[in-house]
Design an enzyme around this catalytic site. Structure first.
Site, PDB file in Angstrom:
ATOM      1  CD  GLN A  52      -3.605  -4.617   6.413  1.00 15.44           C
ATOM      2  OE1 GLN A  52      -3.710  -3.386   5.668  1.00 15.44           O
ATOM      3  NE2 GLN A  52      -3.870  -5.758   5.705  1.00 15.44           N
ATOM      4  CE  LYS A 105      -3.891  -2.262   2.188  1.00 14.13           C
ATOM      5  NZ  LYS A 105      -4.759  -2.720   3.359  1.00 14.13           N
ATOM      6  CG  ASP A 165     -10.584  -0.629   4.949  1.00 15.06           C
ATOM      7  OD1 ASP A 165     -10.126  -1.156   3.966  1.00 15.06           O
ATOM      8  OD2 ASP A 165      -9.718  -1.017   6.104  1.00 15.06           O
TER       9      ASP A 165
END
Ligand code: GUN
Length: 288
Positions: free
Chosen positions: A98, A54, A123
């Protein structure tokens, strides 16, 4: 006849290029660089690889990236305090925690994710964004993996309107939002799961079959309607260097009309869509 291979590499590079152009335009028009903060708690090896990818992709696109590493022993209170700090920073437009979280705080996952401001929730897991997706509101963050799948189907000119889409898997991250997105495009949607009766017959009636169960080779060729589009969201490690999907690709490719491979399929789309969500978050915050 062998199916058309829907290459994640090709579509992801297209979606990343779109993000790059948008980042450039935000810089030129408003002198704003989108900023993404990724928090990783503990030292899960797979998570470390995902987070490094990422970070690297942000640099490639022109997004400021900050990786915050917190120890395995981090408490819910400490993690929420860090999220609050990032919520209040002007230069950070997107926040991602995460997953999975370490076992000690895993049961607090909902409270932790709910602490992220919905407008910074890249997200798309916050209940505000889930609700907005459900009700078709435009200013929402859409979970990256299903959003990437939808964009790929559209870019590949796969007909969704009126099609029967069958999703195997009902997770909050993939199955449920995937169903909502396909429904928004006028598909007739069936969600299957571990308690579903007649799974094979239902899958055989799918024009679009999405496999998101997390079990290697769970979908076999005899479950696929000839000519159907098969999207494999699974990433299963069956040996130290061997990743396979939820679909038995080698046999399925002879029946499907179009299919995504693993590796080199949907996984690559997720990061590309995260970049797009970071840009969307920056735009929403600019518009406020
Ligand atoms: N771990 C594996 N996939 C994801 C994802 O899409 N988002 C987050 N936050 N963690 C993940």
């Amino acid at each position: 006849m062998s199916a058309q291979i829907l290459s994640g590499k090709v579509f992801a590079s297209q979606f990343k290029e779109e993000a790059k152009q948008e980042a450039l335009s935000l810089k030129e028009k408003y002198n704003v660089t989108p900023g993404l903060a990724v928090i990783i708690v503990g030292s899960n090896p797979a998570s470390k690889v995902y987070v490094a990818n990422k970070h690297r992709t942000c640099e490639e696109i022109g997004i400021y990236s900050e990786v915050i590493e917190m120890p395995e022993t981090t408490t819910k209170k400490e993690l929420i305090a860090k999220i609050d700090e990032l919520n209040n920073r002007q230069d950070i437009h997107g926040i991602l925690v995460q997953l999975p979280l370490p076992e000690a705080i895993a049961k607090e996952e909902a409270d932790i994710l709910n602490a992220i401001m919905p407008i910074k929730d890249v997200d798309g897991f916050h209940p505000v964004n889930v609700g907005k997706l459900m009700t078709g509101q435009k200013d929402c963050m859409i979970p990256c993996t299903p959003h990437g799948c939808l964009k790929m189907l559209q870019a590949a000119n796969i007909n969704i309107d009126g099609a029967h889409a069958v999703i195997v898997g009902r997770s909050n991250i993939v199955g449920k939002p995937m169903a909502q997105l396909l429904l928004s495009q006028n598909a007739t949607v069936t969600i299957c799961h571990s308690h579903t009766h007649n799974l094979k017959e239902i899958c055989q009636s799918a024009d679009i079959l999405v496999a998101a169960v997390g079990r290697p080779h769970f979908i076999t060729a005899d479950m696929i309607k000839p000519g159907a589009t098969v999207i494999d969201v699974g990433i299963n490690r069956i040996a130290p260097k061997k990743l396979v999907g939820d679909v038995d690709f080698d046999n399925a490719v002879e029946v499907a009309g179009a299919i995504t491979p693993v590796p080199g399929g949907v996984g690559l789309l997720t990061i590309a869509m995260l970049m797009q969500n970071a840009i969307t978050a920056a735009k929403l915050q600019l518009a406020k």
